[in-house]
Design an enzyme around this catalytic site. Structure first.
Site, PDB file in Angstrom:
ATOM      1  N   GLY A   1      34.944  48.965  41.444  1.00 12.07           N
ATOM      2  CA  GLY A   1      34.291  49.904  40.529  1.00 12.07           C
ATOM      3  C   GLY A   1      33.510  50.954  41.309  1.00 12.07           C
ATOM      4  O   GLY A   1      33.251  50.804  42.500  1.00 12.07           O
TER       5      GLY A   1
ATOM      6  N   ARG B   1      44.198  45.370  35.990  1.00 14.90           N
ATOM      7  CA  ARG B   1      44.646  44.373  36.963  1.00 14.90           C
ATOM      8  C   ARG B   1      43.982  43.019  36.750  1.00 14.90           C
ATOM      9  O   ARG B   1      44.647  41.972  36.734  1.00 14.90           O
ATOM     10  CB  ARG B   1      44.366  44.878  38.384  1.00 14.90           C
ATOM     11  CG  ARG B   1      45.220  46.069  38.796  1.00 14.90           C
ATOM     12  CD  ARG B   1      44.831  46.569  40.175  1.00 14.90           C
ATOM     13  NE  ARG B   1      43.498  47.146  40.188  1.00 14.90           N
ATOM     14  CZ  ARG B   1      43.243  48.440  40.028  1.00 14.90           C
ATOM     15  NH1 ARG B   1      44.231  49.290  39.831  1.00 14.90           N
ATOM     16  NH2 ARG B   1      42.017  48.899  40.066  1.00 14.90           N
TER      17      ARG B   1
ATOM     18  N   PRO C   1      47.754  51.936  25.243  1.00 13.73           N
ATOM     19  CA  PRO C   1      48.560  50.716  25.374  1.00 13.73           C
ATOM     20  C   PRO C   1      49.092  50.537  26.795  1.00 13.73           C
ATOM     21  O   PRO C   1      49.411  51.500  27.491  1.00 13.73           O
ATOM     22  CB  PRO C   1      49.710  50.937  24.380  1.00 13.73           C
ATOM     23  CG  PRO C   1      49.160  51.898  23.376  1.00 13.73           C
ATOM     24  CD  PRO C   1      48.246  52.806  24.150  1.00 13.73           C
TER      25      PRO C   1
ATOM     26  N   SER D   1      36.013  49.117  32.885  1.00 14.76           N
ATOM     27  CA  SER D   1      35.068  49.814  33.749  1.00 14.76           C
ATOM     28  C   SER D   1      33.855  50.206  32.925  1.00 14.76           C
ATOM     29  O   SER D   1      33.909  50.247  31.686  1.00 14.76           O
ATOM     30  CB  SER D   1      35.725  51.058  34.346  1.00 14.76           C
ATOM     31  OG  SER D   1      36.101  51.960  33.311  1.00 14.76           O
TER      32      SER D   1
ATOM     33  N   ARG E   1      30.801  44.565  33.954  1.00 16.99           N
ATOM     34  CA  ARG E   1      29.483  45.121  34.241  1.00 16.99           C
ATOM     35  C   ARG E   1      28.528  44.687  33.126  1.00 16.99           C
ATOM     36  O   ARG E   1      28.884  44.702  31.943  1.00 16.99           O
ATOM     37  CB  ARG E   1      29.522  46.649  34.299  1.00 16.99           C
ATOM     38  CG  ARG E   1      30.215  47.213  35.535  1.00 16.99           C
ATOM     39  CD  ARG E   1      29.399  46.980  36.795  1.00 16.99           C
ATOM     40  NE  ARG E   1      29.979  47.630  37.972  1.00 16.99           N
ATOM     41  CZ  ARG E   1      30.854  47.068  38.793  1.00 16.99           C
ATOM     42  NH1 ARG E   1      31.280  45.826  38.551  1.00 16.99           N
ATOM     43  NH2 ARG E   1      31.301  47.706  39.855  1.00 16.99           N
TER      44      ARG E   1
ATOM     45  N   ASP F   1      29.187  36.588  34.291  1.00 14.26           N
ATOM     46  CA  ASP F   1      29.024  36.761  35.725  1.00 14.26           C
ATOM     47  C   ASP F   1      28.204  38.011  36.008  1.00 14.26           C
ATOM     48  O   ASP F   1      27.784  38.233  37.142  1.00 14.26           O
ATOM     49  CB  ASP F   1      30.390  36.870  36.417  1.00 14.26           C
ATOM     50  CG  ASP F   1      30.257  36.964  37.931  1.00 14.26           C
ATOM     51  OD1 ASP F   1      29.480  36.164  38.495  1.00 14.26           O
ATOM     52  OD2 ASP F   1      30.908  37.825  38.546  1.00 14.26           O
TER      53      ASP F   1
ATOM     54  N   HIS G   1      26.770  37.272  39.513  1.00 12.21           N
ATOM     55  CA  HIS G   1      27.678  38.357  39.899  1.00 12.21           C
ATOM     56  C   HIS G   1      28.430  38.004  41.195  1.00 12.21           C
ATOM     57  O   HIS G   1      28.330  38.697  42.211  1.00 12.21           O
ATOM     58  CB  HIS G   1      26.909  39.670  40.070  1.00 12.21           C
ATOM     59  CG  HIS G   1      27.786  40.885  39.887  1.00 12.21           C
ATOM     60  ND1 HIS G   1      27.303  42.094  39.459  1.00 12.21           N
ATOM     61  CD2 HIS G   1      29.120  41.073  40.083  1.00 12.21           C
ATOM     62  CE1 HIS G   1      28.291  42.974  39.403  1.00 12.21           C
ATOM     63  NE2 HIS G   1      29.416  42.375  39.769  1.00 12.21           N
ATOM     64  N   ILE G   2      29.226  36.931  41.110  1.00  9.59           N
ATOM     65  CA  ILE G   2      29.960  36.453  42.286  1.00  9.59           C
ATOM     66  C   ILE G   2      31.470  36.502  42.044  1.00  9.59           C
ATOM     67  O   ILE G   2      32.233  35.787  42.702  1.00  9.59           O
ATOM     68  CB  ILE G   2      29.545  35.023  42.669  1.00  9.59           C
ATOM     69  CG1 ILE G   2      29.759  34.060  41.486  1.00  9.59           C
ATOM     70  CG2 ILE G   2      28.097  34.990  43.138  1.00  9.59           C
ATOM     71  CD1 ILE G   2      29.722  32.601  41.865  1.00  9.59           C
TER      72      ILE G   2
END
Length: 332
Positions: free
Chosen positions: A79, A158, A182, A212, A240, A264, A288-289
Site C-alpha cells: 500500500g 491479489r 468486476p 486499499s 487498513r 489485524d 498489524h502483522i
C-alpha cells in the site's frame, strides 16, 4: 563516477540492503530500533539521492517539498496511502512499491483470524491464563462452523483472491465480492459473484476486507454498514484500520448487531491496551502483522531495492505507482 546515495529509513531485511550495496550504491541505514520522526527523516533524506522507506513513514506534502530533490522513493509495502501521490507526481518524483510479496502471508492472517474468531480462540486462551478453565459445560463457549457459509470479499485483488481460495478450498464457502469494477478472471477461477455493497453486507456470513485505503473506502464500514450485516456475521479487516469506524464496530458488537470481528489493523494504531475490543469474547486482534513472515518480508525488501536499482541502471521501475513521471522524464 557519481555514486548515488540511498537512505534506508528502518531496520529492513538485509537481503534488500545488500542488493543495493552490491549494486554499487552508497547506502546509509537508520539503525535505531525506533521510528524516525518526520524531521529526522527529512534531515537524512535531504543528504541522499533516493529513499527506501516504510508504509509507516509519513511522506506527505511537507516531506516531499522539503526533499523535492529525490530521484526516487521506493516503499517497503504493497500500500502507499502514507504517500501524497499527487504531490510526488507534481514534483516529478517516481514512487515505487512492493506488491504481491505479502499476498499469501496476509491471506493466511485473514483466514486465521476468521477461524480464531468463529471459535473464540483468543478469548478462551485468556481464560486459561487467568485460571478460569473449569468444568465442562455443554452450552458454554460455543462458536460456529464455517462450512458452506458465504464469504463476502470487499476488494477482490491479489490478497482477496488468496483469501477466497483458502475459504473455498477448506470450507466450500460461496464467494461474493464488491470491487470498484468486476474481476472477471477471478469470477471464473473462484465461481465468485459480483454484488453491490449493500448486498455484500446483507448476504455475507463473513466479510473480509482487502481494499486499499482511499477517500471512497475510508470509514465505509460504519454504523450504517454494520447495521445491514447479519447478526450472525463476522467482520475481518487485514487492510487498513481506517476502513472501519472503530467506535461503530464496538457498538455493533456490544449490541449484537454482528457476531464477531477479527482485526489485524485497528483505528487508531497502535491500539491502546484498555480498548474494549481486546476483552470481547468474539473478537480476535493482532498488531498489524499480516506480512510478518520471513519469506514475505524478504521479498518485499528485494522488490523495493530492485525498483531503485532498475531506475538508475535502466530508467525503469518494475513496480511504480505513478508511471506518468517516468514517461514525462523520457520525453523531456
Amino acid at each position: 563516477m557519481n555514486i548515488k546515495k540511498i537512505f534506508i529509513s528502518k531496520l529492513f531485511p538485509e537481503i534488500g540492503v545488500n542488493l543495493l550495496r552490491n549494486a554499487g550504491f552508497n547506502v546509509t541505514t537508520w539503525n535505531e530500533d525506533r521510528p524516525m520522526t518526520q524531521d529526522e527523516l527529512i534531515e537524512n533524506a535531504m543528504l541522499h539521492n533516493a529513499l527506501f522507506c516504510a508504509g509507516s513513514d509519513s511522506i506527505d506534502k511537507r516531506f516531499l517539498n522539503a526533499c523535492s530533490h529525490l530521484d526516487i522513493i521506493s516503499q517497503f509495502a504493497a500500500g502507499y496511502d502514507n504517500i501524497d501521490i499527487p504531490e510526488a507526481t507534481r514534483l516529478g518524483i517516481p514512487i515505487g512499491y512492493a506488491p504481491n510479496a505479502m499476498s499469501d502471508a496476509t491471506a493466511d492472517t485473514a483466514f486465521g483470524l476468521m477461524i480464531a474468531t468463529s471459535r473464540k480462540m483468543f478469548f478462551m486462551h485468556k481464560q486459561i491464563i487467568k485460571g478460569e478453565w473449569s468444568y465442562f459445560r455443554p452450552k458454554a463457549n460455543l462458536g460456529m462452523e464455517l462450512k458452506n457459509k458465504t464469504l463476502g470479499i470487499f476488494g477482490l485483488g491479489r490478497i482477496g483472491i488468496e483469501m477466497a481460495k483458502r475459504c473455498k478450498g477448506s470450507y466450500n464457502m460461496n464467494i461474493i465480492y464488491n470491487n470498484s469494477k468486476p474481476n472477471l478472471e477471478a469470477e471464473k477461477e473462484l465461481d465468485a459473484t459480483f454484488v453491490d455493497f449493500n448486498d455484500l453486507l446483507s448476504q455475507s456470513d463473513v466479510i473480509s476486507v482487502h481494499c486499499s485505503l482511499n477517500p471512497k473506502t475510508e470509514g465505509v464500514f460504519n454504523k450504517d454498514a454494520f447495521g445491514k450485516m447479519k447478526p450472525t456475521s463476522i467482520f475481518i479487516n487485514t487492510s487498513r484500520g481506517m476502513v472501519h469506524n472503530e467506535l461503530d464496530l464496538i457498538d455493533a458488537l456490544n449490541n449484537k448487531t454482528i457476531w464477531g470481528a477479527g482485526l489485524d489493523v485497528t483505528n487508531p494504531e497502535p491500539m491502546l491496551p484498555n480498548n474494549p475490543l481486546l476483552h470481547m469474547e468474539n473478537v480476535s486482534v493482532l498488531p498489524h502483522i499480516g506480512s510478518a513472515t520471513i519469506e514475505a518480508r524478504n521479498e518485499m525488501a528485494q522488490l523495493a531495492a530492485t525498483n531503485i536499482i532498475e531506475f538508475y541502471t535502466n530508467n525503469r521501475i518494475p513496480h511504480i505507482v505513478n508511471p506518468t513521471v517516468l514517461i514525462n522524464r523520457k520525453t523531456k
